[in-house]
Motif scaffolding. Sequence first.
Motif, PDB file in Angstrom:
ATOM      1  N   PRO A  63     -10.589  -5.661 -53.670  1.00  0.00           N
ATOM      2  CA  PRO A  63     -11.123  -6.187 -54.928  1.00  0.00           C
ATOM      3  C   PRO A  63     -12.401  -5.504 -55.402  1.00  0.00           C
ATOM      4  O   PRO A  63     -12.905  -5.845 -56.469  1.00  0.00           O
ATOM      5  CB  PRO A  63     -11.394  -7.647 -54.594  1.00  0.00           C
ATOM      6  CG  PRO A  63     -11.907  -7.600 -53.209  1.00  0.00           C
ATOM      7  CD  PRO A  63     -11.098  -6.474 -52.546  1.00  0.00           C
ATOM      8  N   THR A  64     -12.928  -4.548 -54.626  1.00  0.00           N
ATOM      9  CA  THR A  64     -14.210  -3.937 -54.988  1.00  0.00           C
ATOM     10  C   THR A  64     -14.149  -3.278 -56.367  1.00  0.00           C
ATOM     11  O   THR A  64     -15.084  -3.397 -57.165  1.00  0.00           O
ATOM     12  CB  THR A  64     -14.615  -2.898 -53.926  1.00  0.00           C
ATOM     13  OG1 THR A  64     -14.536  -3.498 -52.640  1.00  0.00           O
ATOM     14  CG2 THR A  64     -16.012  -2.399 -54.161  1.00  0.00           C
ATOM     15  N   GLY A  65     -13.059  -2.602 -56.657  1.00  0.00           N
ATOM     16  CA  GLY A  65     -12.921  -1.949 -57.952  1.00  0.00           C
ATOM     17  C   GLY A  65     -12.936  -2.933 -59.104  1.00  0.00           C
ATOM     18  O   GLY A  65     -13.537  -2.674 -60.157  1.00  0.00           O
ATOM     19  N   GLU A  66     -12.282  -4.073 -58.895  1.00  0.00           N
ATOM     20  CA  GLU A  66     -12.293  -5.099 -59.949  1.00  0.00           C
ATOM     21  C   GLU A  66     -13.705  -5.618 -60.194  1.00  0.00           C
ATOM     22  O   GLU A  66     -14.129  -5.784 -61.341  1.00  0.00           O
ATOM     23  CB  GLU A  66     -11.408  -6.273 -59.552  1.00  0.00           C
ATOM     24  CG  GLU A  66      -9.934  -5.998 -59.616  1.00  0.00           C
ATOM     25  CD  GLU A  66      -9.173  -7.208 -59.138  1.00  0.00           C
ATOM     26  OE1 GLU A  66      -8.628  -7.914 -60.001  1.00  0.00           O
ATOM     27  OE2 GLU A  66      -9.130  -7.446 -57.911  1.00  0.00           O
ATOM     28  N   TRP A  67     -14.422  -5.909 -59.111  1.00  0.00           N
ATOM     29  CA  TRP A  67     -15.775  -6.449 -59.258  1.00  0.00           C
ATOM     30  C   TRP A  67     -16.707  -5.450 -59.915  1.00  0.00           C
ATOM     31  O   TRP A  67     -17.516  -5.823 -60.781  1.00  0.00           O
ATOM     32  CB  TRP A  67     -16.332  -6.874 -57.892  1.00  0.00           C
ATOM     33  CG  TRP A  67     -15.693  -8.128 -57.389  1.00  0.00           C
ATOM     34  CD1 TRP A  67     -14.842  -8.252 -56.346  1.00  0.00           C
ATOM     35  CD2 TRP A  67     -15.822  -9.442 -57.954  1.00  0.00           C
ATOM     36  NE1 TRP A  67     -14.439  -9.554 -56.214  1.00  0.00           N
ATOM     37  CE2 TRP A  67     -15.032 -10.310 -57.184  1.00  0.00           C
ATOM     38  CE3 TRP A  67     -16.532  -9.951 -59.024  1.00  0.00           C
ATOM     39  CZ2 TRP A  67     -14.933 -11.660 -57.467  1.00  0.00           C
ATOM     40  CZ3 TRP A  67     -16.438 -11.302 -59.312  1.00  0.00           C
ATOM     41  CH2 TRP A  67     -15.642 -12.141 -58.526  1.00  0.00           C
ATOM     42  N   LEU A  68     -16.609  -4.197 -59.524  1.00  0.00           N
ATOM     43  CA  LEU A  68     -17.472  -3.188 -60.135  1.00  0.00           C
ATOM     44  C   LEU A  68     -17.108  -2.956 -61.603  1.00  0.00           C
ATOM     45  O   LEU A  68     -17.995  -2.761 -62.445  1.00  0.00           O
ATOM     46  CB  LEU A  68     -17.406  -1.884 -59.347  1.00  0.00           C
ATOM     47  CG  LEU A  68     -18.137  -1.921 -58.006  1.00  0.00           C
ATOM     48  CD1 LEU A  68     -17.825  -0.674 -57.194  1.00  0.00           C
ATOM     49  CD2 LEU A  68     -19.632  -2.057 -58.207  1.00  0.00           C
ATOM     50  N   SER A  69     -15.819  -2.997 -61.920  1.00  0.00           N
ATOM     51  CA  SER A  69     -15.414  -2.870 -63.326  1.00  0.00           C
ATOM     52  C   SER A  69     -15.929  -4.050 -64.139  1.00  0.00           C
ATOM     53  O   SER A  69     -16.439  -3.876 -65.259  1.00  0.00           O
ATOM     54  CB  SER A  69     -13.897  -2.793 -63.438  1.00  0.00           C
ATOM     55  OG  SER A  69     -13.423  -1.569 -62.934  1.00  0.00           O
ATOM     56  N   ALA A  70     -15.821  -5.244 -63.579  1.00  0.00           N
ATOM     57  CA  ALA A  70     -16.311  -6.431 -64.286  1.00  0.00           C
ATOM     58  C   ALA A  70     -17.829  -6.369 -64.462  1.00  0.00           C
ATOM     59  O   ALA A  70     -18.348  -6.694 -65.535  1.00  0.00           O
ATOM     60  CB  ALA A  70     -15.904  -7.689 -63.533  1.00  0.00           C
ATOM     61  N   LEU A  71     -18.541  -5.932 -63.423  1.00  0.00           N
ATOM     62  CA  LEU A  71     -19.996  -5.812 -63.515  1.00  0.00           C
ATOM     63  C   LEU A  71     -20.397  -4.810 -64.600  1.00  0.00           C
ATOM     64  O   LEU A  71     -21.306  -5.075 -65.399  1.00  0.00           O
ATOM     65  CB  LEU A  71     -20.574  -5.381 -62.161  1.00  0.00           C
ATOM     66  CG  LEU A  71     -22.072  -5.147 -62.118  1.00  0.00           C
ATOM     67  CD1 LEU A  71     -22.824  -6.457 -62.317  1.00  0.00           C
ATOM     68  CD2 LEU A  71     -22.469  -4.495 -60.804  1.00  0.00           C
ATOM     69  N   THR A  72     -19.701  -3.697 -64.641  1.00  0.00           N
ATOM     70  CA  THR A  72     -19.997  -2.681 -65.660  1.00  0.00           C
ATOM     71  C   THR A  72     -19.811  -3.241 -67.067  1.00  0.00           C
ATOM     72  O   THR A  72     -20.671  -3.094 -67.935  1.00  0.00           O
ATOM     73  CB  THR A  72     -19.089  -1.459 -65.454  1.00  0.00           C
ATOM     74  OG1 THR A  72     -19.283  -0.954 -64.134  1.00  0.00           O
ATOM     75  CG2 THR A  72     -19.384  -0.379 -66.460  1.00  0.00           C
ATOM     76  N   VAL A  73     -18.700  -3.911 -67.284  1.00  0.00           N
ATOM     77  CA  VAL A  73     -18.410  -4.459 -68.618  1.00  0.00           C
ATOM     78  C   VAL A  73     -19.414  -5.551 -68.981  1.00  0.00           C
ATOM     79  O   VAL A  73     -19.929  -5.590 -70.113  1.00  0.00           O
ATOM     80  CB  VAL A  73     -16.955  -4.985 -68.675  1.00  0.00           C
ATOM     81  CG1 VAL A  73     -16.717  -5.791 -69.943  1.00  0.00           C
ATOM     82  CG2 VAL A  73     -15.983  -3.823 -68.584  1.00  0.00           C
ATOM     83  N   VAL A  74     -19.727  -6.414 -68.039  1.00  0.00           N
ATOM     84  CA  VAL A  74     -20.666  -7.506 -68.325  1.00  0.00           C
ATOM     85  C   VAL A  74     -22.053  -6.960 -68.655  1.00  0.00           C
ATOM     86  O   VAL A  74     -22.697  -7.407 -69.621  1.00  0.00           O
ATOM     87  CB  VAL A  74     -20.725  -8.496 -67.140  1.00  0.00           C
ATOM     88  CG1 VAL A  74     -21.907  -9.438 -67.262  1.00  0.00           C
ATOM     89  CG2 VAL A  74     -19.425  -9.276 -67.047  1.00  0.00           C
ATOM     90  N   LEU A  75     -22.526  -5.992 -67.889  1.00  0.00           N
ATOM     91  CA  LEU A  75     -23.850  -5.421 -68.159  1.00  0.00           C
ATOM     92  C   LEU A  75     -23.910  -4.765 -69.539  1.00  0.00           C
ATOM     93  O   LEU A  75     -24.885  -4.957 -70.281  1.00  0.00           O
ATOM     94  CB  LEU A  75     -24.219  -4.408 -67.074  1.00  0.00           C
ATOM     95  CG  LEU A  75     -24.571  -4.995 -65.710  1.00  0.00           C
ATOM     96  CD1 LEU A  75     -24.700  -3.877 -64.677  1.00  0.00           C
ATOM     97  CD2 LEU A  75     -25.839  -5.809 -65.781  1.00  0.00           C
ATOM     98  N   MET A  76     -22.881  -4.018 -69.888  1.00  0.00           N
ATOM     99  CA  MET A  76     -22.880  -3.369 -71.203  1.00  0.00           C
ATOM    100  C   MET A  76     -22.763  -4.397 -72.326  1.00  0.00           C
ATOM    101  O   MET A  76     -23.398  -4.263 -73.375  1.00  0.00           O
ATOM    102  CB  MET A  76     -21.759  -2.338 -71.288  1.00  0.00           C
ATOM    103  CG  MET A  76     -21.990  -1.140 -70.373  1.00  0.00           C
ATOM    104  SD  MET A  76     -20.729   0.101 -70.502  1.00  0.00           S
ATOM    105  CE  MET A  76     -21.481   1.152 -71.749  1.00  0.00           C
ATOM    106  N   ALA A  77     -21.966  -5.443 -72.110  1.00  0.00           N
ATOM    107  CA  ALA A  77     -21.814  -6.483 -73.132  1.00  0.00           C
ATOM    108  C   ALA A  77     -23.111  -7.257 -73.311  1.00  0.00           C
ATOM    109  O   ALA A  77     -23.516  -7.549 -74.449  1.00  0.00           O
ATOM    110  CB  ALA A  77     -20.673  -7.423 -72.757  1.00  0.00           C
ATOM    111  N   VAL A  78     -23.781  -7.575 -72.210  1.00  0.00           N
ATOM    112  CA  VAL A  78     -25.060  -8.289 -72.317  1.00  0.00           C
ATOM    113  C   VAL A  78     -26.087  -7.426 -73.059  1.00  0.00           C
ATOM    114  O   VAL A  78     -26.839  -7.928 -73.905  1.00  0.00           O
ATOM    115  CB  VAL A  78     -25.570  -8.703 -70.921  1.00  0.00           C
ATOM    116  CG1 VAL A  78     -27.010  -9.180 -70.980  1.00  0.00           C
ATOM    117  CG2 VAL A  78     -24.678  -9.783 -70.337  1.00  0.00           C
ATOM    118  N   GLY A  79     -26.119  -6.147 -72.771  1.00  0.00           N
ATOM    119  CA  GLY A  79     -27.032  -5.248 -73.482  1.00  0.00           C
ATOM    120  C   GLY A  79     -26.756  -5.236 -74.979  1.00  0.00           C
ATOM    121  O   GLY A  79     -27.690  -5.290 -75.795  1.00  0.00           O
TER     122      GLY A  79
END
Length: 144
Positions: free
Chosen positions: A113-129
């Motif tokens: 699941p590491t890839g899913e979590w890192l993909s989700a983290l990337t999207v969330v950080l960019m969306a929050v920005g």
Amino acid sequence: MRPSPLSRSPVADALYGLLNPIPFGCFVAALIFDVTYARSAQIMWTKAAAWLIVIGLFAAIVPRLVNLAQVWFTSRRSFSRAHRVDFWLNLVAIIAAVVNAFVHSRDAYAVVPTGEWLSALTVVLMAVGAIVVAVHRPVMEVLP
């Protein structure tokens, strides 16, 4: 209100506006593909996610360099704190995407699941920005 001599370059603004959405779209698509791979175990989805992450990283270079120059070096007065927060969130998102690219170089199901979590983290950080910049109005400089 006159334009400030320290105002941003219109060419850089256009380049940033044109290229900035591409990495976010690639990373969102990679997240969708990672989730699809975790559910279906079809190897095509994780390979497609890996390519999207790499394309997103290449597409993120130019907008981040423009953002770096505009926010931190050229026109400090015309940017608010929200733009600086957006810059740091995008930088952390890109670092997460780089790590995610290495995770996606693993064989098949080792990505989950590491890839899913890192993909989700990337999207969330960019969306929050993007949300932080959208919520805070830019500081307009008015010259006398």
